[in-house]
Motif scaffolding. Sequence first.
Motif, short mmCIF file in Angstrom:
data_model
loop_
_atom_site.label_atom_id
_atom_site.label_comp_id
_atom_site.label_asym_id
_atom_site.label_seq_id
_atom_site.Cartn_x
_atom_site.Cartn_y
_atom_site.Cartn_z
N ARG A 49 0.82 -1.22 0.00
CA ARG A 49 0.00 0.00 0.00
C ARG A 49 0.86 1.27 0.00
NH1 ARG A 49 -5.66 -0.85 1.57
NH2 ARG A 49 -6.01 -3.06 1.99
N PRO A 88 1.54 4.56 -1.58
CA PRO A 88 0.69 5.37 -2.47
C PRO A 88 1.39 5.91 -3.71
CG PRO A 88 1.24 6.60 -0.49
CD PRO A 88 1.73 5.20 -0.27
N LEU A 91 -4.80 5.72 -4.45
CA LEU A 91 -4.67 6.42 -3.17
C LEU A 91 -5.83 6.09 -2.25
CD1 LEU A 91 -3.42 9.93 -4.38
CD2 LEU A 91 -2.10 8.18 -3.16
N ARG A 92 -7.02 5.98 -2.80
CA ARG A 92 -8.17 5.63 -1.97
C ARG A 92 -7.98 4.23 -1.37
NH1 ARG A 92 -12.45 8.78 -1.76
NH2 ARG A 92 -13.70 7.05 -0.93
N TRP A 93 -7.50 3.30 -2.19
CA TRP A 93 -7.33 1.94 -1.68
C TRP A 93 -6.23 1.91 -0.61
CZ3 TRP A 93 -3.60 -2.05 -1.70
CH2 TRP A 93 -4.11 -3.31 -1.33
N CYS A 94 -5.15 2.63 -0.86
CA CYS A 94 -4.06 2.67 0.13
C CYS A 94 -4.53 3.24 1.47
CB CYS A 94 -2.90 3.50 -0.40
SG CYS A 94 -1.98 2.70 -1.73
N ASN A 95 -5.48 4.16 1.41
CA ASN A 95 -6.01 4.78 2.63
C ASN A 95 -7.15 3.98 3.25
OD1 ASN A 95 -4.21 6.94 2.47
ND2 ASN A 95 -5.60 8.12 1.15
N GLY A 96 -7.44 2.80 2.68
CA GLY A 96 -8.50 1.97 3.21
C GLY A 96 -9.89 2.47 2.87
N GLN A 97 -10.00 3.33 1.86
CA GLN A 97 -11.29 3.88 1.46
C GLN A 97 -11.87 3.07 0.30
OE1 GLN A 97 -9.48 7.81 0.67
NE2 GLN A 97 -10.97 8.66 2.12
#
Length: 724
Positions: free
Chosen positions: A343, A345, A701-707
Amino acid sequence: MNGILNAAMMSDIKQYRRAVQLTPRDARAHALLGLALLKDVQLDEGIACLRRALELNPKLRDLRALLAAALLEGERYEEAADAFRQALHFEDDAELHRGLANSLVRLQRAQEAEPSARRAVELAPHSIPALLCLASTLHGQGNFEDTAAVFRQVLALDPEQVDAQYDLGDMLYRLNRHDEAIECYRAVVARRPGHVNAHRHMGLSHRHLRQHEAALACLERAVELVPDNVGILCDFGATLQMNGNLDKAAPILRKALAIDTDNEHALRALAHTCFTLGEWQEALGLSRRLLEVCPTPETHSMLLFILSHCCLDPDELTREHFGFGERWEATLRTQWQPHPNDRDPMRQLRVGFVSADLYNHAVSHFIAPLFQSLKGNPAVALHVYYNNTFDDAISREMRANVAVWRPIADLDDDAAERLIRADGIDILIDLSGHSARNRLPLFARKPAPIQATYIGYAGTTGLRSMDYILCDQFLVPEGRYDNQFTEQIVRLPSGALFLPEPSAPPVNELPALKNGYLTFGSFHRASKLSRDVIAHWAKLLHAVPDARMLLGGLQSGIDDRLIDWFELEGIPRERLLLRPRAPVHEYLKQHYDVDVCLSPFPYTGSTTIGHALWMGVPTLAATGPTNPSHAAAVFMVHLGLGSFITEDDDTYVKLGVFLAQNTQTLALMRMSMRQRMTDSILGYPDVAAAGLALALRKMWLRWCNGQGAAPLQVRLAELVSDSE
């Protein structure tokens, strides 16, 4: 004579029965009775007698081989295998090894059979039966390459082995070596002119090579030999359809369906033919029946593809597409595996593309320039998973522009998922949607942490596993059509890339200035046309009574149908100009006779509209309540020609009348159209590639932030600031 021999045999059997009755513990008497019974094809009793003889005298070793052979003949394969093994304890014999291998193959244990088959060949290297047994074991394991090599050995020993020649052709066919397969089939029919399957498969090999005339000749001969064979009728009809002989294809396929009303091949081919002819409702009915007969994701996609061309009800179209996901994805969701992707980013992203259309196909005209532009981009490494075997210059060019190119046409979903996970793909992009040869069931397994669909289909996949749909900002305007997608919408500054044909002829003057009347035109595939579309265009032709209508790209069987439809709407044949399908340069030159193009509905076009614009011809289009209808707007709005797009039938007709009355304006527009396109972002792959790369980074970036996935937009200003 046969009666006398049978009587003699019966006499022997009676004599041996008496011997067994007189001396019940005489192994030889049981053996002789058993052999006589086997000779009389009384297998079960004969086998029982041989077993009893061996019980009484195990030293009668020769009987073991005879017993094993009898069990094999009697299809008692497990017992036969045991008997052959027992016989092999006493003798290392080629025939015994061959018998054991044949028994195991029939038990579908080909891998276990292979050592015995190879030993048989070692002991009898010039034995054709032994070689054929080895071929059978290799074929049972799906090892077509080695099977073909063994058949070549057989033919080297005896070139007259016609069955081996045919089987070699079959192996080469399976290996997609169709030129070699054709030579084999040709050799077969030279010796056996009535060999139906050789004619049939020679035709199919020609079809794979896109040698349609040769394919039709072979398949027509096969039909002559067996006129009521449904499979061959379907092959013949489907090939006629592929070759554009739709008027001949339909009755052939209807005949096949009359013989077998639930035949999958006939339903599929006839649905495709009706769809191509613009007979949407019949095609829809056939595809629904096909889904009942053959309930698979592939047949469901076929139904949805047809529905997207004819459904004007957004709720129905959405419900049907969402139903695909519920039917085929629901059971897989509980099996989704976690993704261990790093993860980070800002690291380089491994981006995978799945498609069967990466050759000279409309999808490639959009995606190939993007691959070229992204080739040197350190932010992404492109991986392609190619679900086709067709290879041409465009395929080779694209292959040179990506980091990894993997063929997956022969891989099932389980193997393909393992491959994608092993490659560590971060974002997996579908380029097919519900079009032919898609791999949506693979996406339903969620092999990558982020998944998106792009370019290949005008609509939703219906899958929850598909996180995003990437599209041009004008294809799905903000707030419109959003509820027709399971995916979150990512709007790009340019998703409708268009690069003109290098061989395109120059733009000519507006033909209306010379003709004194306006000529409308359409070069869209006939499967986008229907009675409703023709009725819509007829209203315009009635409102401009001196106008003509040019219909291009026609196939056999379509022109008469369209003429009939126009005549039913009161438009006579003399107002229609018909143009056949033609090579690209000639097709583009056909625009010399057109002043304004018309777009069909509810499934419009994109590439066709781009070609027309490059030839100076704008398109008049009507959008509607379903997203597929909006594709026509993309090119026009990018060029500042949004006034050619309307949602109202009356306005549509009024626009056509206005254009007919303002030919000087059209003439000026025609001469400036190429400059207008050149000045737009449509012809700049680097802009489209930069927009795509930034969209991928935002998703990442959303996936890396858990979103979770959410609607995203990439604005042109962001690309400018990034470059600065």
